[in-house]
Scaffold this motif. Sequence first.
Motif, short mmCIF file in Angstrom:
data_model
loop_
_atom_site.label_atom_id
_atom_site.label_comp_id
_atom_site.label_asym_id
_atom_site.label_seq_id
_atom_site.Cartn_x
_atom_site.Cartn_y
_atom_site.Cartn_z
N LEU A 262 1.00 -1.47 0.01
CA LEU A 262 0.01 0.20 -0.16
C LEU A 262 0.82 1.44 -0.14
O LEU A 262 0.48 2.35 -0.65
N THR A 263 2.06 1.17 0.94
CA THR A 263 2.99 2.28 0.18
C THR A 263 3.45 2.89 -0.48
O THR A 263 3.73 3.96 -0.98
N PHE A 264 3.63 1.32 -1.15
CA PHE A 264 4.33 1.54 -2.59
C PHE A 264 3.31 2.37 -3.40
O PHE A 264 3.31 2.99 -4.54
N LEU A 265 2.22 1.90 -3.26
CA LEU A 265 0.70 1.73 -4.49
C LEU A 265 0.54 3.50 -4.21
O LEU A 265 0.38 4.65 -5.03
N ILE A 266 0.74 3.88 -2.68
CA ILE A 266 0.76 5.56 -2.71
C ILE A 266 2.09 6.76 -3.39
O ILE A 266 2.23 7.52 -3.33
N HIS A 267 3.58 5.43 -2.98
CA HIS A 267 4.54 6.61 -2.57
C HIS A 267 4.07 6.84 -4.45
O HIS A 267 4.87 7.79 -5.27
N GLU A 268 4.02 5.98 -5.13
CA GLU A 268 3.74 5.46 -6.77
C GLU A 268 2.87 7.07 -7.97
O GLU A 268 3.01 8.11 -8.57
N VAL A 269 1.75 7.22 -7.07
CA VAL A 269 0.36 7.81 -7.20
C VAL A 269 0.96 9.60 -7.54
O VAL A 269 1.78 10.05 -6.17
N ASP A 270 0.60 10.52 -8.40
CA ASP A 270 0.74 11.51 -8.34
C ASP A 270 -0.48 12.28 -7.50
O ASP A 270 0.28 13.71 -7.49
N THR A 271 -1.35 12.05 -7.83
CA THR A 271 -2.51 13.42 -7.81
C THR A 271 -3.66 12.37 -6.60
O THR A 271 -3.97 11.02 -6.64
N GLY A 272 -3.74 13.15 -5.37
CA GLY A 272 -4.68 12.96 -4.48
C GLY A 272 -3.82 11.63 -3.71
O GLY A 272 -4.19 11.47 -2.53
N GLY B 145 -2.90 12.87 -0.47
CA GLY B 145 -2.94 12.87 0.72
C GLY B 145 -3.91 12.21 1.66
O GLY B 145 -4.01 11.62 2.68
N LEU B 146 -5.01 11.97 0.20
CA LEU B 146 -6.51 10.90 -0.03
C LEU B 146 -6.07 9.79 0.42
O LEU B 146 -6.61 8.80 1.61
N TYR B 147 -5.20 9.75 -0.50
CA TYR B 147 -5.10 7.90 -0.10
C TYR B 147 -4.34 7.54 1.42
O TYR B 147 -4.45 6.78 1.79
N LEU B 148 -3.69 8.38 1.67
CA LEU B 148 -2.69 8.00 2.78
C LEU B 148 -4.04 8.08 3.99
O LEU B 148 -2.93 7.31 4.50
N ILE B 149 -4.15 9.25 4.28
CA ILE B 149 -5.69 9.49 5.03
C ILE B 149 -6.60 8.22 5.33
O ILE B 149 -6.91 7.95 6.15
N SER B 150 -7.52 7.09 3.30
CA SER B 150 -7.84 6.75 4.24
C SER B 150 -7.55 5.25 4.51
O SER B 150 -7.60 4.40 5.31
#
Length: 294
Positions: free
Chosen positions: A91-101, A103-108
């Motif tokens: 999940l950390t890798f997926l969040i790290h790879e996105v450019d938009t949103g 913060g939202l993914y991280l909070i979720s």
Amino acid sequence: MSTREIFDSRIESGLLLLPTLLVTVVFLYYPTALAFRTSFFDSSFGRAEVFVGLENYVELLTSSGYHQSIIISVVFAAVVVVGVVVVSLYLTFLIHEVDTGQGLYLISVIWPYALPPAVGALVFLFITHPTLGVLTGPIESLGVEVDWFNNGSQAFVVVALAAIWKQIGYNVIFMIAAMNNVPDTLTETAELDGVGGLRRLVSVYIPIMTPTIFFLVIINTIYAFFGTFAFVDLLTSGGPSNATNILIFNLYQEGFSFFNFGIASAKSVVLFVIVGVLMFVQFQITDKYSYYGG
């Protein structure tokens, strides 16, 4: 006035440390010493203590039920620790790879960690309830009968999943910080060499993140042994057929259901020793395989 001058007096320094020392002694060292002392007594509610020496420990060593609880606890801890680390890394890798949103993914991902364990257990109960759960229908549509109230294996899986779900947020907080500290040059070089996403995670990011990962393995081990009581208590109460009767819940039952404080204290000492040995082994592995740069 410099910082050195402020703390130059040992008396002033001692007074500043006094509140922390008092809390530590009263709520940590004193209960620990009392539990160790009580483990050598036959101590029950409403009866005078009787010194029995090592009899409580002998009883535990010869108890097949307690041996089963130890095995269940070790397997449960292994499943929780591996599950939390693997899922959190992905999940950390997926969040790290996105450019938009991002913060939202991280909070979720983090918000379940903010829930008290008892609330998290109740949320998971409503999600996975054998008759009312949101996920029950989709799972049974795959041909799997959901009956973890009576099926020990299913109950073990449900409690483990609940414990993993609750702890993911804590791990992601540290992992995202560690992953953001990976030099961009390494990422760019890997991309130029045609290294795919998952291979980049395994071959580039994880080796550099080993200090953080090993730290989280230790924290997750402590969590699996000591921090999952609410899930067992509210979801299964140690059942069915003691399939989820981990050491911390077994200890609680001995002390607060059966009021056998001597045996309960001995169990707490054994649990402390088991976790202490695991911590020692993990620290040895950490020193050997962690990458600190240079």
